[in-house]
Design an enzyme around this catalytic site. Structure first.
Site, PDB file in Angstrom:
ATOM      1  N   LEU A 665       0.842  -1.188   0.000  1.00 48.28           N
ATOM      2  CA  LEU A 665       0.000   0.000   0.000  1.00 48.28           C
ATOM      3  C   LEU A 665       0.878   1.239   0.000  1.00 48.28           C
ATOM      4  O   LEU A 665       1.867   1.317   0.746  1.00 48.28           O
ATOM      5  CB  LEU A 665      -0.907  -0.003   1.226  1.00 48.28           C
ATOM      6  CG  LEU A 665      -1.980   1.082   1.300  1.00 48.28           C
ATOM      7  CD1 LEU A 665      -3.109   0.772   0.330  1.00 48.28           C
ATOM      8  CD2 LEU A 665      -2.530   1.194   2.710  1.00 48.28           C
ATOM      9  N   ASN A 694      -3.241   4.224  -3.320  1.00 49.19           N
ATOM     10  CA  ASN A 694      -4.308   4.749  -2.473  1.00 49.19           C
ATOM     11  C   ASN A 694      -4.559   6.238  -2.683  1.00 49.19           C
ATOM     12  O   ASN A 694      -5.426   6.804  -2.021  1.00 49.19           O
ATOM     13  CB  ASN A 694      -3.968   4.507  -0.995  1.00 49.19           C
ATOM     14  CG  ASN A 694      -5.125   3.897  -0.237  1.00 49.19           C
ATOM     15  OD1 ASN A 694      -6.017   3.308  -0.826  1.00 49.19           O
ATOM     16  ND2 ASN A 694      -5.117   4.033   1.063  1.00 49.19           N
ATOM     17  N   ASN A 720      -9.350   6.776  -0.712  1.00 50.59           N
ATOM     18  CA  ASN A 720      -8.193   6.583   0.159  1.00 50.59           C
ATOM     19  C   ASN A 720      -8.654   5.889   1.429  1.00 50.59           C
ATOM     20  O   ASN A 720      -9.259   6.505   2.305  1.00 50.59           O
ATOM     21  CB  ASN A 720      -7.549   7.929   0.478  1.00 50.59           C
ATOM     22  CG  ASN A 720      -6.360   7.777   1.425  1.00 50.59           C
ATOM     23  OD1 ASN A 720      -5.795   6.694   1.550  1.00 50.59           O
ATOM     24  ND2 ASN A 720      -5.991   8.860   2.078  1.00 50.59           N
ATOM     25  N   ARG A 725      -5.954  -2.272   1.674  1.00 48.94           N
ATOM     26  CA  ARG A 725      -4.825  -3.196   1.825  1.00 48.94           C
ATOM     27  C   ARG A 725      -5.304  -4.645   1.839  1.00 48.94           C
ATOM     28  O   ARG A 725      -4.593  -5.556   1.385  1.00 48.94           O
ATOM     29  CB  ARG A 725      -4.080  -2.881   3.123  1.00 48.94           C
ATOM     30  CG  ARG A 725      -2.922  -3.817   3.412  1.00 48.94           C
ATOM     31  CD  ARG A 725      -2.463  -3.690   4.857  1.00 48.94           C
ATOM     32  NE  ARG A 725      -1.937  -2.377   5.134  1.00 48.94           N
ATOM     33  CZ  ARG A 725      -0.655  -2.033   4.987  1.00 48.94           C
ATOM     34  NH1 ARG A 725       0.211  -2.927   4.535  1.00 48.94           N
ATOM     35  NH2 ARG A 725      -0.243  -0.833   5.292  1.00 48.94           N
ATOM     36  N   ASP A 741       4.557  -2.594   4.085  1.00 47.50           N
ATOM     37  CA  ASP A 741       4.522  -1.145   3.875  1.00 47.50           C
ATOM     38  C   ASP A 741       5.572  -0.745   2.847  1.00 47.50           C
ATOM     39  O   ASP A 741       6.579  -1.440   2.650  1.00 47.50           O
ATOM     40  CB  ASP A 741       4.765  -0.411   5.190  1.00 47.50           C
ATOM     41  CG  ASP A 741       3.602  -0.551   6.149  1.00 47.50           C
ATOM     42  OD1 ASP A 741       2.480  -0.826   5.674  1.00 47.50           O
ATOM     43  OD2 ASP A 741       3.807  -0.404   7.368  1.00 47.50           O
ATOM     44  N   ASP A 742       5.349   0.416   2.245  1.00 46.17           N
ATOM     45  CA  ASP A 742       6.303   0.856   1.228  1.00 46.17           C
ATOM     46  C   ASP A 742       7.596   1.384   1.825  1.00 46.17           C
ATOM     47  O   ASP A 742       8.555   1.648   1.086  1.00 46.17           O
ATOM     48  CB  ASP A 742       5.665   1.924   0.337  1.00 46.17           C
ATOM     49  CG  ASP A 742       5.176   3.123   1.135  1.00 46.17           C
ATOM     50  OD1 ASP A 742       5.321   3.116   2.369  1.00 46.17           O
ATOM     51  OD2 ASP A 742       4.646   4.071   0.523  1.00 46.17           O
ATOM     52  N   ASP A 743       7.661   1.549   3.154  1.00 48.77           N
ATOM     53  CA  ASP A 743       8.894   2.023   3.771  1.00 48.77           C
ATOM     54  C   ASP A 743       9.515   0.984   4.689  1.00 48.77           C
ATOM     55  O   ASP A 743      10.371   1.316   5.511  1.00 48.77           O
ATOM     56  CB  ASP A 743       8.637   3.313   4.554  1.00 48.77           C
ATOM     57  CG  ASP A 743       7.603   3.117   5.658  1.00 48.77           C
ATOM     58  OD1 ASP A 743       6.961   2.055   5.690  1.00 48.77           O
ATOM     59  OD2 ASP A 743       7.440   4.033   6.488  1.00 48.77           O
ATOM     60  N   GLU A 829      -6.049  -0.618  10.780  1.00 49.65           N
ATOM     61  CA  GLU A 829      -6.423  -1.750   9.943  1.00 49.65           C
ATOM     62  C   GLU A 829      -5.628  -3.000  10.311  1.00 49.65           C
ATOM     63  O   GLU A 829      -6.127  -4.132  10.193  1.00 49.65           O
ATOM     64  CB  GLU A 829      -6.248  -1.403   8.464  1.00 49.65           C
ATOM     65  CG  GLU A 829      -4.864  -1.610   7.886  1.00 49.65           C
ATOM     66  CD  GLU A 829      -3.849  -0.573   8.379  1.00 49.65           C
ATOM     67  OE1 GLU A 829      -2.664  -0.716   8.070  1.00 49.65           O
ATOM     68  OE2 GLU A 829      -4.260   0.384   9.072  1.00 49.65           O
ATOM     69  N   ASP A 830      -4.396  -2.830  10.772  1.00 47.86           N
ATOM     70  CA  ASP A 830      -3.599  -3.984  11.174  1.00 47.86           C
ATOM     71  C   ASP A 830      -4.139  -4.601  12.458  1.00 47.86           C
ATOM     72  O   ASP A 830      -4.145  -5.832  12.614  1.00 47.86           O
ATOM     73  CB  ASP A 830      -2.132  -3.577  11.327  1.00 47.86           C
ATOM     74  CG  ASP A 830      -1.978  -2.297  12.125  1.00 47.86           C
ATOM     75  OD1 ASP A 830      -2.999  -1.732  12.577  1.00 47.86           O
ATOM     76  OD2 ASP A 830      -0.835  -1.830  12.295  1.00 47.86           O
TER      77      ASP A 830
END
Length: 916
Positions: A665, A694, A720, A725, A741-743, A829-830
């Site tokens: 995401l 998103n 958004n 996800r 995650d993207d990071d 959300e997690d």
């Protein structure tokens, strides 16, 4: 002028003298440099001649006389040593020349051997290729990729099966036409329009409307009656006061036979009677329904056909949806009253028609009441109440009893009043009718529904009663069923239950109510699923979320980050050079339906009859033991032994090789995203990368995406939302999903180890960042904690593996209020996914490796760095607990680390211990 001239002459005289002196000096230097050496040489050469041969100093001396001179002895020794070394070097040079010649011969021989080995290798590759091809052909013969067979439909006016001896002897084998319901039919169901038959005008408007709304939303309903497998006819609930009155039984039989698809005997028809009152009409009694099955809440023993008819739950919430947030919590376990009962016994009716054959359901039950234990029950329960050993509430008279059937215990008061009493009751008594011939009644179904709704564990007195869907629900896990003669032992039995068992039964009862009884849609879905499972037709797949791709341009070939993929000579697995392959689909759907029906239906989380199948997984089994071979959840055994390298190459266990999909995401962090995607280059077992875009703003047109050798699917979202996800995207073709995650920074070996662990615990969330929940004593609420501790209860999905089936449950089954909370806070959300999986499996997640954080250095600041982030997560946890009614998260101190995952082992080692 003379002065000047004289001065000039006088001044020039010193200059002449200087010239003379320089000339003389130059002549002397020339003489010294030239003639003096010649004179010296001549003198030295003539000294030995003048002194005789015995007094020679510089000339040659015979017989080594020169070596006898002490001042040159050292020079002689040096000369001899140098001469000796030169001789040795010469010998070595000749030896090396010979060795070089021999090595050149060996090199030529090796070159010839290499050429021969290349030829042998080429032949072996051809043999291996042929063997693999032969193996695939054999596998295709033994396990072919089956395609759906052509469906053969019977004629509209087919004769059907031979008639049974009597309508009451109907069973599926004798009264159901399986030819209309092939395994691959998809279970199409045709619903008659209530306006198309005569008695449709007498139906309760609320029941008609709720039934029609539920039918429109059901995936099995079809408008084409010629292909239908089952035909539904709504026959009740009838209005309390209808004008003109409902048709008599004889007229009702004629109207049933007049249905356009009745086909003489009504095979494959289901007559549905949904009760909204405790005093419901059983007007189908003594009505010949032919081969049509009956689904209703009230049955007499002579009327009920075991395994053919269906006992259904009452329709309490016809059009209104229950407010799940107002449902009382499941804890504390013990409530004010140990058990409660409020009811008034309805005596059997008296009639003068006892000698005549029964004409109606009420007349069948008239006469002397059969011997029962109701008097003993009243005396025993009153004695328990008077003993004051426990606080109980029993009332056998009502101020306002509800109408009920003869020999049944009438409900007291209004529904809201009864619910208030049940909310403070640990157990709720449900006394079966005194007449043993009444095997199911709407009144008992109403008591059962209300008890499950508020978390009071039902205690059914009377083992002859048929509870709703008793063939498919293991009621002993949500209710206590005891024969009436054991009423004297009831108090002891209830006191003997531990708190953990009581909570487990209450949780199971909440699951049953929420899944099967709570809404009209659930009631219809459960009726259809009961029929579908009885005839062994698999559920239809859940519709996946279509992935609308965003076009993007691929840039240069991505490199591999040395820090992330520095694995030395460790073989993490094959980097997929061939086109990615999806997890095989539908390999066990049909056999699973036939083999594991009962166990799957009976326990939470097992709503496979209500929830259609996913394209990747047949069901979520009741005991969270994931089954299947090649698809779905399946048990993973240990390896066959061997060296560490063999274990690594097999990826653990004895199952076929599979792949996983990365779901990432992102929101307006293009540079961070590109770096993260590039780090995935060379990752083994990776099927594809699904980037959930998103942001409403599309990617930059000049953005070059890295080419990692695998598909990168960029999915456009409607809004958004962090819930995106976990949408079950159709682009995800594998069972395993790595949500990241993207990071997040993860090394390839860490990802592969997490994938190994997930394959052996497919029902869990397996990931890296661990968190836990804690109880705040001061504020009497739950807290979210990210500190280092010896236990955890959550694994964040910012870097975790989970099965795609949980994406379906999260998006379509989990209460909508939780997803709304995630959208409101743009957070949690997690946590919601951890709540869901723990609620379904009753198991904690699995954390791998000892690392705690995985954020990339230098990345833009994330939302989690904000102080409000943790306050929102505190609120989320408490809200989720309220929705579920209890805290589903479980603590664990178990962490999976590898012992020999990155250890270089020789091939002769035969043991490989996996985990600590």
């Amino acid at each position: 002028m003379q002065r000047n001239g004289v001065g000039a002459v006088a001044g020039g005289q010193p200059w002449v003298l200087r010239r003379v002196r320089l000339t003389w000096l130059s002549f002397m230097l020339f003489f010294i440099l030239v003639f003096f050496p010649l004179i010296a040489h001549y003198y030295l050469t003539t000294i030995d001649e003048a002194g005789g041969p015995d007094k020679r100093i510089f000339g040659p001396r015979p017989g080594g006389e020169l070596c006898e001179a002490k001042h040159v002895q050292d020079l002689c020794r040096i000369r001899e040593s140098v001469s000796e070394e030169l001789l040795q070097l010469e010998a070595k040079r000749q030896e090396l020349n010979g060795e070089i010649a021999r090595l050149n011969l060996r090199i030529e021989a090796c070159k010839r051997s290499i050429d021969s080995a290349k030829q042998d290798l080429l032949q072996l590759k051809n043999v291996i290729s042929q063997t693999e091809h032969s193996y695939k052909e054999l596998m295709a013969q033994n396990q072919p990729k089956l395609s759906l067979p052509v469906r053969l439909l019977p004629d509209k006016e087919d004769a059907g099966l031979p008639p049974p001896r009597s309508a009451r002897s109907c069973r599926l084998r004798s009264c159901f036409d399986y030819a209309r319901c092939p395994l691959t039919s998809g279970f199409p169901v045709y619903v008659y329009d209530t306006a198309s038959y005569a008695w449709g005008d007498f139906l309760d408007p609320l029941v008609k409307q709720a039934f029609a709304v539920s039918a429109r939303s059901n995936i099995y309903i079809t408008d084409n009656p010629s292909i239908a497998c089952v035909y539904l006819v709504l026959v009740g609930e009838l209005q309390e006061s209808s004008s003109p009155p409902a048709p008599p039984p004889s007229e009702l039989e004629k109207q049933l036979k007049a249905l356009p698809y009745w086909r003489n005997d009504g095979h494959n028809h289901v007559l549905v009677h949904l009760s909204r009152k405790s005093m419901t009409q059983n007007f189908l009694y003594n009505v010949s329904t032919g081969r049509a099955a009956v689904a209703q809440s009230t049955f007499l023993e002579q009327q009920y056909r075991e395994g053919f008819d269906l006992v259904v739950s009452p329709l309490v919430h016809a059009l209104s949806e229950p407010n799940f947030l107002e449902v009382p919590p499941q804890v504390p376990v013990k409530r004010k009253y140990l058990f409660t009962f409020q009811g008034e016994r309805v005596e059997s009716l008296r009639s003068s028609l006892q000698e005549a054959p029964p004409q109606s359901f009420e007349e069948e039950m008239e006469g002397d009441p059969p011997a029962d234990y109701d008097d003993r029950i009243i005396g025993t329960l009153k004695a328990v109440q008077d003993s004051h050993l426990d606080q109980v509430l029993v009332e056998f008279t009502c101020k306002n009893p509800r109408p009920s059937l003869p020999t049944e215990w009438a409900l007291c008061g209004e529904r809201e009043e009864r619910l208030e009493v049940l909310k403070v009751s640990t157990f709720a008594l449900v006394i079966a009718p005194g007449d043993g011939q009444l095997v199911a009644s709407a009144g008992c179904g109403m008591r059962l529904f209300e008890a499950l709704e508020v978390g009071a564990i039902p205690v059914v007195l009377g083992d002859h009663s048929k509870l709703p869907y008793h063939h498919f629900i293991r009621w002993t896990e949500a209710a206590i069923i005891v024969p009436k003669p054991r009423v004297t032992e009831l108090h002891f039995l209830l006191r003997s239950l531990s708190d953990s068992d009581t909570l487990a039964m209450r949780r199971q009862g909440r699951f049953l109510w929420e899944t099967y009884f709570s809404t009209s849609e659930n009631v219809l879905n459960t009726i259809l699923a009961s029929i579908r499972t009885s005839i062994q037709v698999p559920a239809a797949p859940i519709k996946e979320e279509p992935a609308h791709e965003i076009p993007h341009k691929a840039g240069k070939l991505a490199g591999t980050d040395a820090n992330l993929a520095d694995n030395g000579d460790l073989d993490l697995g094959p980097v997929e050079t061939e086109p990615p392959y999806a997890s095989p689909r539908f390999l066990r759907n049909f056999t699973y339906t036939a083999a594991d029906t009962y166990r799957t239906w009976n326990r939470a989380p097992g709503p496979f009859h209500l929830f259609p199948h996913t394209p990747l997984d047949p069901v979520l089994p009741s005991e969270a033991k994931f089954l299947g071979s090649g698809t779905g959840f399946r048990p993973i055994g240990g390896g066959t032994g061997g060296s560490g390298k063999e274990f690594q190459a097999a990826l653990g266990g004895n199952v076929a090789r599979e792949q996983f999909t990365v779901v990432m995401l992102t929101y307006e962090r293009e540079e961070v995203l590109m770096n993260s995607l590039e780090r995935l280059n060379g990752l083994p077992y990776l099927n594809k990368v699904v980037v959930v875009w998103n942001s409403p703003k599309p990617p930059s047109e000049d953005l070059l995406w890295p080419d990692i050798g695998l598909p990168i699917v960029v999915v456009r979202t409607e809004k958004n939302s962090l819930n995106n996800r976990f949408l079950p995207w159709d682009a995800v073709e594998t069972e395993a999903i790595l949500s990241i995650d993207d990071d997040a920074h993860l090394r390839h070996d860490e990802i592969m180890f997490g994938f190994r662990v997930w394959r052996e615990a497919r029902d869990r969330i397996v990931g890296f960042p661990g968190r836990y929940h804690a109880w705040d004593v001061n504020h009497q609420s739950w807290l979210y904690n990210s500190n280092y501790s010896c236990e955890l209860s959550m694994v964040l999905t910012g870097a975790a593996f989970f099965h795609k089936y949980y994406a379906y449950l999260y998006s379509y089954v989990m209460p909508q209020a939780i997803r709304d909370m995630v959208d409101e806070y743009i957070n949690c959300e997690d946590i919601a996914m951890n709540f869901l999986v723990s609620h379904i499996t009753r198991k904690p997640p699995i954390k791998v490796t000892s690392r705690w954080t995985f954020r990339c250095p230098g990345c833009p600041q994330a939302l989690s760095h904000d102080d409000s982030h943790f306050h929102e997560r505190h609120k989320c946890i408490n809200f989720f607990v309220k929705v579920y009614g209890y805290m589903p998260l479980l603590y664990t101190q178990f962490r999976v680390d590898s012992v020999l995952f990155k250890t270089r082992l020789p091939h002769d080692k035969t043991k490989c211990f996996k985990f600590i």
